[in-house]
Design a protein around this motif. Structure first.
Motif, short mmCIF file in Angstrom:
data_model
loop_
_atom_site.label_atom_id
_atom_site.label_comp_id
_atom_site.label_asym_id
_atom_site.label_seq_id
_atom_site.Cartn_x
_atom_site.Cartn_y
_atom_site.Cartn_z
N VAL A 20 0.87 -1.18 0.00
CA VAL A 20 0.00 0.00 0.00
C VAL A 20 0.90 1.23 0.00
O VAL A 20 1.72 1.39 0.91
N GLY A 22 2.86 4.46 0.66
CA GLY A 22 2.97 5.22 1.89
C GLY A 22 4.42 5.43 2.25
O GLY A 22 5.33 4.92 1.59
N TYR A 24 8.03 5.31 4.17
CA TYR A 24 8.87 4.33 4.85
C TYR A 24 10.21 4.97 5.16
O TYR A 24 10.55 6.04 4.62
N ASN A 47 11.55 10.32 6.01
CA ASN A 47 10.48 9.60 5.33
C ASN A 47 10.71 9.59 3.82
O ASN A 47 11.00 10.62 3.21
N THR A 49 9.07 8.11 0.00
CA THR A 49 7.78 7.80 -0.60
C THR A 49 7.78 6.40 -1.18
O THR A 49 8.53 6.10 -2.12
N LEU A 93 8.02 0.31 7.25
CA LEU A 93 6.84 1.02 6.74
C LEU A 93 6.17 1.75 7.89
O LEU A 93 5.86 1.16 8.93
N ASN A 94 5.95 3.04 7.72
CA ASN A 94 5.41 3.85 8.82
C ASN A 94 4.01 3.41 9.25
O ASN A 94 3.68 3.41 10.44
N SER A 95 3.16 3.02 8.30
CA SER A 95 1.75 2.81 8.60
C SER A 95 1.50 1.64 9.53
O SER A 95 0.58 1.67 10.36
N ASN A 96 2.32 0.59 9.43
CA ASN A 96 2.06 -0.59 10.27
C ASN A 96 3.30 -1.14 10.96
O ASN A 96 3.22 -2.14 11.67
#
Length: 266
Positions: A20, A22, A24, A47, A49, A93-96
């Protein structure tokens, strides 16, 4: 990574895909003793992309070669003062919080360290089943192994038989804890630049260096005959003969070929 090793002062590309899109980050560590901590942070990014790159595909159905035709998303500038060694880039990965490692070697081609440590990246490629196929029936789709495997793939997982953290890392920790003078290369570097061996007194092999080209074997035997000492802290050494071919996009030495006992059309 775009290569298995990089000369210090050079640069190394990372080809990254996320499921997905986001942000990282990447943290790069040199593995070693470091007073028992096991590694040292040498670089980190802000961060970045992350995009979803094209699915990895079988690019040769006869040999079941899987390649990931990804673009470089980040280029690491390797300092001219970085110590030769085994490095890992930790992608997060930042989101999870999911993480993935990318291993590589930083070389010092001018080094005359007494010990040259050879890291076995060919074995990692052989056991890697990312995309559905390795050089083994038991870990390949439909029980049909590949005859060619690509370095243009992430690691499916840290395989028991080829895990650099299980074998080589512990030898490196011990060598550096004892103050040995060591420089590092991959076994593909021995294939492409055999003259490097003459700069050192000992070639040290640890863990599971199973897949050798004829050029590797000749280089090591010639170095031995010229007086270099060989130390094999390993098993299943030099078991299968391989050769290297370009990727389908033309990059040299990105595909490892090994038909083993079966040689259909080869």
């Amino acid at each position: 990574a775009s290569a298995l090793s990089v000369q210090r002062g050079g640069s190394l590309g990372f080809k990254v895909s996320v499921a997905v899109p986001g942000a990282y980050t990447i943290q790069v560590y040199r593995l070693g003793y470091y007073g028992g901590t096991g590694g040292r942070l040498v670089a980190s990014t802000g961060n970045l992309t992350g995009i979803t790159q094209p699915a990895c595909t079988v690019t040769n159905t006869a040999t079941r070669l899987v390649e990931c035709r990804w673009t470089t998303r980040y280029t690491l500038a390797v300092g001219a003062d970085w110590t030769s060694g085994l490095y890992v880039a930790k992608l997060r990965l930042n989101s999870n919080g999911k993480e993935s490692p990318v291993f590589f070697v930083v070389r010092n081609d001018a080094s005359t360290a007494k010990i040259l440590f050879q890291s076995s990246f060919t074995t990692s490629a052989a056991y890697n089943r990312y995309g559905g196929y390795s050089l083994y029936d038991f870990s390949s789709t439909g029980g049909l192994r590949a005859y060619k495997v690509s370095f243009d793939r992430p690691s499916a997982e840290l395989e028991e038989y080829s895990n650099l953290l299980r074998y080589e890392y512990n030898m490196i920790r011990w060598l550096e804890s004892q103050g040995y003078d060591v420089s590092y290369v991959t076994n593909l570097d021995v294939h492409t630049n055999p003259s490097r061996l003459s700069q050192h007194k000992v070639l040290l092999d640890a863990g599971h260096n199973e897949y050798w080209s004829l050029e590797m074997r000749n280089a090591v035997e010639n170095a031995r005959n010229a007086g270099m000492h060989l130390a094999f802290f390993s098993s299943n050494t030099a078991y299968w003969r391989v050769r290297f071919e370009p990727s389908t996009s033309g990059v040299a030495n990105r595909v490892m070929v090994c038909y083993k006992s079966a040689t259909p059309g080869d």
